[in-house]
Design a protein around this motif. Structure first.
Motif, mmCIF file in Angstrom:
data_model
loop_
_atom_site.group_PDB
_atom_site.id
_atom_site.type_symbol
_atom_site.label_atom_id
_atom_site.label_comp_id
_atom_site.label_asym_id
_atom_site.label_seq_id
_atom_site.Cartn_x
_atom_site.Cartn_y
_atom_site.Cartn_z
ATOM 1 N N GLN A 291 0.862 -1.175 0.000
ATOM 2 C CA GLN A 291 0.000 0.000 0.000
ATOM 3 C C GLN A 291 0.895 1.220 0.000
ATOM 4 O OE1 GLN A 291 -2.497 -0.207 3.461
ATOM 5 N NE2 GLN A 291 -3.797 -1.806 2.593
ATOM 6 N N ALA A 292 0.405 2.278 -0.595
ATOM 7 C CA ALA A 292 1.169 3.520 -0.613
ATOM 8 C C ALA A 292 0.201 4.683 -0.630
ATOM 9 C CB ALA A 292 2.075 3.578 -1.834
ATOM 10 N N ILE B 232 3.783 -1.295 -7.489
ATOM 11 C CA ILE B 232 3.711 0.045 -6.905
ATOM 12 C C ILE B 232 5.071 0.733 -7.019
ATOM 13 C CG2 ILE B 232 3.440 1.356 -4.747
ATOM 14 C CD1 ILE B 232 1.265 -0.715 -3.951
ATOM 15 N N LEU B 233 6.128 0.007 -6.675
ATOM 16 C CA LEU B 233 7.473 0.573 -6.743
ATOM 17 C C LEU B 233 7.899 0.865 -8.183
ATOM 18 C CD1 LEU B 233 9.191 -1.574 -3.985
ATOM 19 C CD2 LEU B 233 8.604 0.865 -3.856
ATOM 20 N N ALA C 292 -3.584 10.502 -3.180
ATOM 21 C CA ALA C 292 -4.057 9.227 -3.726
ATOM 22 C C ALA C 292 -3.595 8.094 -2.832
ATOM 23 C CB ALA C 292 -3.513 9.021 -5.133
ATOM 24 N N LEU C 293 -4.336 7.003 -2.872
ATOM 25 C CA LEU C 293 -3.967 5.767 -2.194
ATOM 26 C C LEU C 293 -3.812 4.679 -3.246
ATOM 27 C CD1 LEU C 293 -6.462 5.922 0.822
ATOM 28 C CD2 LEU C 293 -4.018 6.476 0.840
ATOM 29 N N LEU C 294 -2.772 3.875 -3.106
ATOM 30 C CA LEU C 294 -2.501 2.772 -4.018
ATOM 31 C C LEU C 294 -2.456 1.485 -3.210
ATOM 32 C CD1 LEU C 294 0.486 4.376 -5.982
ATOM 33 C CD2 LEU C 294 -1.941 4.499 -6.555
ATOM 34 N N VAL D 173 -2.622 -2.689 -9.694
ATOM 35 C CA VAL D 173 -2.698 -1.795 -8.538
ATOM 36 C C VAL D 173 -4.015 -1.030 -8.574
ATOM 37 C CG1 VAL D 173 -1.673 0.254 -7.474
ATOM 38 C CG2 VAL D 173 -0.202 -1.596 -8.279
ATOM 39 N N ASP D 174 -4.704 -1.031 -7.430
ATOM 40 C CA ASP D 174 -5.941 -0.269 -7.284
ATOM 41 C C ASP D 174 -5.591 1.154 -6.859
ATOM 42 O OD1 ASP D 174 -7.667 -2.432 -7.860
ATOM 43 O OD2 ASP D 174 -7.474 -3.151 -5.798
ATOM 44 N N TYR D 175 -6.361 2.101 -7.367
ATOM 45 C CA TYR D 175 -6.088 3.517 -7.154
ATOM 46 C C TYR D 175 -7.328 4.214 -6.625
ATOM 47 C CZ TYR D 175 -6.068 8.345 -8.941
ATOM 48 O OH TYR D 175 -6.192 9.697 -9.086
#
Length: 191
Positions: free
Chosen positions: A57-58, A113-114, A104-106, A85-87
């Motif tokens: 998660q990020a 993600i990276l 935003a959340l990932l 990846v969900d955004y």
């Protein structure tokens, strides 16, 4: 030629990306970052250190106050770099934000993600910087004795013109012209 200055930001982004130039720019960014040696696109450090199935998660967070630009690019960046990846967007282009605001959340495979992180942050940072500076100029122009409007030029970073012009509009500026084919402008070098 459509009046780009009469369009809202959603319609403007759709018009500016219609040609496919933004998609090509993002493909180049992907290839530059993940396939610079001409091989299979990959992040060898993440592949070496993180299990392929490791979830992650990020949060994308504003580091400084400013006007946001570039959020509309996020879905395309993720499609190209991190398709699993969900955004969840938490901020909108053209809106001022405070430092620390979650943009935003990932969530999804950490390796993906990276892989998307640097391009995503570079785009948001550059475009938001343009929007923020434009907003300052627009505010200064509006507060003067003579009301003036702030227009962009074609003096843009090669390959980034459509996105940089979009960022100017996010900051409240106006678009002068996109290219040499949409308006006549006789300058001293023509004479």
């Amino acid at each position: 030629m459509k009046d780009l200055n009469a369009m809202d930001l959603e319609a403007l982004y759709a018009e500016l990306t219609r040609t496919g130039l933004v998609r090509r720019l993002l493909q180049i960014a992907r290839d530059e970052d993940l396939a610079s040696a001409g091989g299979e696109p990959m992040d060898i450090t993440s592949r070496s250190c993180i299990a392929e199935s490791a979830p992650g998660q990020a949060a994308v967070v504003a580091r400084a106050p400013g006007v946001i630009a570039g959020m509309r690019t996020v879905p395309t960046v993720l499609q190209m770099f991190a398709p699993d990846v969900d955004y969840s967007g938490r901020a909108a282009d053209g809106r001022p934000v405070a430092a620390g605001t979650v943009l935003a959340l990932l969530a999804g495979p950490l390796q993906q993600i990276l892989a998307a992180e640097r391009t995503l942050l570079n785009l948001l940072g550059r475009l938001s910087g343009i929007a923020t500076l434009t907003a300052r100029f627009v505010e200064a122009a509006a507060s003067g004795a003579v009301k003036a409007k702030v227009f962009d030029t074609r003096k843009t970073t090669p390959g980034l013109r459509m996105l940089e012009k979009y960022a100017v509009r996010c900051g409240g500026g106006m678009s002068h012209r996109l290219g040499l084919d949409d308006a006549v402008l006789i300058k001293d070098n023509h004479l």
